[in-house]
Design a protein around this motif. Structure first.
Motif, PDB file in Angstrom:
ATOM      1  N   UNK A  48      15.369   0.646  -1.033  1.00 55.36           N
ATOM      2  CA  UNK A  48      15.438   0.592   0.427  1.00 55.36           C
ATOM      3  C   UNK A  48      14.242  -0.177   0.977  1.00 55.36           C
ATOM      4  N   UNK A  49      14.373  -0.622   2.226  1.00 59.30           N
ATOM      5  CA  UNK A  49      13.270  -1.342   2.871  1.00 59.30           C
ATOM      6  C   UNK A  49      11.998  -0.499   2.890  1.00 59.30           C
ATOM      7  N   UNK A  50      12.147   0.778   3.251  1.00 62.68           N
ATOM      8  CA  UNK A  50      10.979   1.653   3.343  1.00 62.68           C
ATOM      9  C   UNK A  50      10.290   1.816   1.999  1.00 62.68           C
ATOM     10  N   UNK A  51      11.078   1.853   0.916  1.00 62.09           N
ATOM     11  CA  UNK A  51      10.482   1.998  -0.411  1.00 62.09           C
ATOM     12  C   UNK A  51       9.735   0.732  -0.824  1.00 62.09           C
ATOM     13  N   UNK A  52      10.317  -0.432  -0.540  1.00 59.71           N
ATOM     14  CA  UNK A  52       9.639  -1.695  -0.840  1.00 59.71           C
ATOM     15  C   UNK A  52       8.302  -1.765  -0.106  1.00 59.71           C
ATOM     16  N   UNK A  53       8.333  -1.435   1.188  1.00 64.23           N
ATOM     17  CA  UNK A  53       7.107  -1.487   1.992  1.00 64.23           C
ATOM     18  C   UNK A  53       6.082  -0.493   1.462  1.00 64.23           C
ATOM     19  N   UNK A  54       6.525   0.718   1.133  1.00 62.66           N
ATOM     20  CA  UNK A  54       5.598   1.738   0.644  1.00 62.66           C
ATOM     21  C   UNK A  54       4.921   1.304  -0.656  1.00 62.66           C
ATOM     22  N   UNK A  55       5.715   0.829  -1.624  1.00 58.13           N
ATOM     23  CA  UNK A  55       5.154   0.447  -2.915  1.00 58.13           C
ATOM     24  C   UNK A  55       4.185  -0.731  -2.772  1.00 58.13           C
ATOM     25  N   UNK A  60       2.461  -1.519  -0.068  1.00 59.09           N
ATOM     26  CA  UNK A  60       1.255  -1.049   0.617  1.00 59.09           C
ATOM     27  C   UNK A  60       0.307  -0.376  -0.383  1.00 59.09           C
ATOM     28  N   UNK A  61       0.865   0.415  -1.297  1.00 60.27           N
ATOM     29  CA  UNK A  61       0.025   1.034  -2.335  1.00 60.27           C
ATOM     30  C   UNK A  61      -0.641  -0.053  -3.184  1.00 60.27           C
ATOM     31  N   UNK A  62       0.119  -1.087  -3.538  1.00 59.09           N
ATOM     32  CA  UNK A  62      -0.444  -2.195  -4.313  1.00 59.09           C
ATOM     33  C   UNK A  62      -1.559  -2.896  -3.538  1.00 59.09           C
ATOM     34  N   UNK A  63      -1.355  -3.086  -2.242  1.00 55.62           N
ATOM     35  CA  UNK A  63      -2.364  -3.725  -1.409  1.00 55.62           C
ATOM     36  C   UNK A  63      -3.616  -2.860  -1.289  1.00 55.62           C
ATOM     37  N   UNK A  64      -3.431  -1.555  -1.103  1.00 52.75           N
ATOM     38  CA  UNK A  64      -4.580  -0.654  -1.008  1.00 52.75           C
ATOM     39  C   UNK A  64      -5.417  -0.705  -2.278  1.00 52.75           C
ATOM     40  N   UNK A  65      -4.744  -0.650  -3.425  1.00 53.52           N
ATOM     41  CA  UNK A  65      -5.440  -0.674  -4.717  1.00 53.52           C
ATOM     42  C   UNK A  65      -6.177  -2.000  -4.903  1.00 53.52           C
ATOM     43  N   UNK A  66      -5.501  -3.108  -4.611  1.00 58.20           N
ATOM     44  CA  UNK A  66      -6.100  -4.424  -4.803  1.00 58.20           C
ATOM     45  C   UNK A  66      -7.257  -4.657  -3.840  1.00 58.20           C
ATOM     46  N   UNK A  67      -7.081  -4.251  -2.586  1.00 54.60           N
ATOM     47  CA  UNK A  67      -8.150  -4.431  -1.612  1.00 54.60           C
ATOM     48  C   UNK A  67      -9.360  -3.557  -1.927  1.00 54.60           C
ATOM     49  N   UNK A  68      -9.122  -2.377  -2.506  1.00 61.92           N
ATOM     50  CA  UNK A  68     -10.242  -1.531  -2.910  1.00 61.92           C
ATOM     51  C   UNK A  68     -11.070  -2.226  -3.995  1.00 61.92           C
ATOM     52  N   UNK A  69     -10.380  -2.834  -4.968  1.00 60.19           N
ATOM     53  CA  UNK A  69     -11.086  -3.580  -6.017  1.00 60.19           C
ATOM     54  C   UNK A  69     -11.838  -4.764  -5.414  1.00 60.19           C
ATOM     55  N   UNK A 119      -3.232  -7.055   8.659  1.00 60.71           N
ATOM     56  CA  UNK A 119      -2.540  -8.346   8.698  1.00 60.71           C
ATOM     57  C   UNK A 119      -1.535  -8.456   7.563  1.00 60.71           C
ATOM     58  N   UNK A 120      -1.920  -7.969   6.385  1.00 55.76           N
ATOM     59  CA  UNK A 120      -1.014  -8.026   5.238  1.00 55.76           C
ATOM     60  C   UNK A 120       0.207  -7.126   5.445  1.00 55.76           C
ATOM     61  N   UNK A 121       0.003  -5.941   6.006  1.00 58.59           N
ATOM     62  CA  UNK A 121       1.127  -5.029   6.253  1.00 58.59           C
ATOM     63  C   UNK A 121       2.089  -5.641   7.267  1.00 58.59           C
ATOM     64  N   UNK A 122       1.561  -6.284   8.302  1.00 54.69           N
ATOM     65  CA  UNK A 122       2.426  -6.953   9.286  1.00 54.69           C
ATOM     66  C   UNK A 122       3.257  -8.051   8.616  1.00 54.69           C
ATOM     67  N   UNK A 123       2.605  -8.845   7.767  1.00 47.28           N
ATOM     68  CA  UNK A 123       3.330  -9.893   7.038  1.00 47.28           C
ATOM     69  C   UNK A 123       4.353  -9.281   6.089  1.00 47.28           C
TER      70      UNK A 123
END
Length: 448
Positions: free
Chosen positions: A75-82, A84-93, A117-121
């Motif tokens: 689903x769209x929500x699942x794609x966005x959620x996964x 976002x988790x990837x972005x959080x992990x990568x941005x933390x590094x 900005x990344x979440x909006x994109x």
């Protein structure tokens, strides 16, 4: 319209690559304008490119591990959620990397701007990608063939994804092979649910010959065979099904990760332990922890720890599963159950070796006896230690049937890897935001 499934992998890779390139560009732009000017010797030329490549590589790998590329399945929500988790992990590094380069604690606001900005994109990309992919790959028109059960559960679940699956007709296996093959010819795809082995094999081979997609609701034996390895010693193909659970090496590495992870979690969550303990104690003066006998690897028993969320002696009349609006749950208990922090004391169980971070959820002794009598294969889930989270917790619900939970636990055991553990730990975050993952049983003990 002709399907494009043969290009599925290419579409997934291209889609997630484009998204991650945009996310990397946003990171690089903000980094270059917010952080880079602060360096005494700003990065030039290849140094900038190297940072961008490292960022993209980490984000791309995380996206694949979490399954954010599966735009044709989720689903769209699942794609966005996964993602976002990837972005959080990568941005933390990336933030830690910036702090190390600068040798000071860098301004966090730049990273927050990057993430927003990344979440909006990401949202725009997801909406656009879904329109394109599902225009190219319209919903499958399907026939479901069922056995002794009506398969209403699987029909209901697949019907919730009507943009992908449209179950047009159902047929009972008793109609016979000739009648069923005639119906198979009329549809693009076939679902086989609870059909006897011989008939299932005949239907599967026929559908395969006719180039039909086949969805099979697996039995326990199917899950075991899926993890089999090929034996190439003879001119006759043979596959070997392993039944030993984890290897000694896998158990050793898993134990080291459990010790390090539980120690880290105890430090991080120590304020939560303090606040919750005080709240429980001040409410009614009863014990902070609730202990319950559970089974773990090789059916060994231990006392599982939880923050007490019910009144004292809530089970004085015997074990009773929690129901929605259960009067035994205290006000403090409602909060900690809703936030899923009543399970935190199990970090102690993990540290002392009674549990693992990831594994099948430990069941109560009486439940093990009950389920084992109904489902003899149920004991197979005790080839590994019980876990704080697991495959069935991520992909199932609280009220998922014991048989379906068993199948998910066996998928975990038979396909175990450190990467799978890592993925399940990250994906556990999603159950905090999914109401259905905590649905209880109704007062008759039935799934709601």
């Amino acid at each position: 319209m002709k399907r494009i499934e043969q290009y599925r992998t290419t579409i997934r890779v291209v889609a997630i690559t484009l998204l991650d390139i945009v996310a990397t560009a946003i990171y690089f732009f903000v980094w270059n304008n917010v952080y880079n000017p602060d360096f005494e010797h700003p990065f030039m030329g290849k140094g900038k490119i190297f940072l961008a490549v490292v960022y993209f590589a980490v984000l791309f790998i995380m996206s694949l591990i979490l399954g954010a590329s599966r735009i044709d399945e989720l689903r769209k929500s699942e794609i966005i959620f996964y993602e976002v988790i990837a972005l959080l992990f990568t941005n933390a590094i990336a933030y830690v990397q910036i702090c190390l380069i600068k040798a000071v604690i860098a301004n966090i606001w730049g990273m927050l701007y990057i993430l927003l900005s990344q979440v909006a994109a990401l949202i725009v990309w997801t909406l656009l990608a879904f329109v394109i992919v599902h225009k190219l790959n319209p919903p499958e028109k399907m026939l479901i063939i069922y056995g002794s059960h009506l398969a209403t559960e699987i029909v209901y679940k697949m019907s919730n994804l009507e943009e992908r699956y449209v179950i047009v007709e159902s047929a009972n296996v008793d109609e016979g092979f000739e009648s069923l093959t005639g119906k198979i010819d009329k549809y693009e795809s076939l679902i086989i649910c609870d059909v006897p082995a011989r008939m299932r094999n005949d239907l599967l081979k026929y559908a395969y010959q006719q180039n039909k997609n086949v969805y099979v609701v697996p039995k326990i034996s199917d899950i075991v065979i899926r993890s089999a390895s090929d034996i190439s010693y003879f001119d006759s193909p043979i596959i070997k099904c392993s039944s030993n659970g984890l290897t000694v090496e896998q158990r050793a590495v898993k134990r080291i990760i459990d010790i390090l992870g539980s120690l880290f979690a105890l430090i991080v969550f120590s304020p939560v332990f303090l606040v919750v303990s005080l709240a429980i104690k001040l409410y009614d003066g009863g014990p902070v922890f609730y202990k319950q006998k559970r089974c773990t690897r090789d059916l060994k028993t231990f006392d599982i720890l939880k923050f007490r969320s019910m009144i004292v002696d809530a089970e004085k009349n015997g074990p009773q599963p929690a129901v929605d609006n259960d009067s035994r749950i205290t006000p403090v208990g409602k909060v900690i159950r809703a936030l899923r922090i009543d399970e935190l004391p199990q970090i102690i169980n993990i540290l002392v070796g009674e549990m693992s971070i990831v594994g099948p959820r430990p069941e109560r002794i009486e439940h093990v006896e009950k389920y084992s009598a109904e489902i003899p294969e149920f004991v197979c889930r005790y080839k590994v230690k019980g876990g704080l989270t697991g495959y069935a917790q991520v992909y199932g619900k609280y009220n998922t049937s014991a048989y379906n939970k068993l199948k998910m636990d066996l998928i975990y055991i038979q396909h175990y890897s450190l990467a799978l553990d890592f993925k399940l730990i990250l994906m556990t975050l999603q159950i905090l935001f999914k109401k259905e993952s905590t649905e209880g049983f109704d007062k008759r003990g039935n799934n709601k």
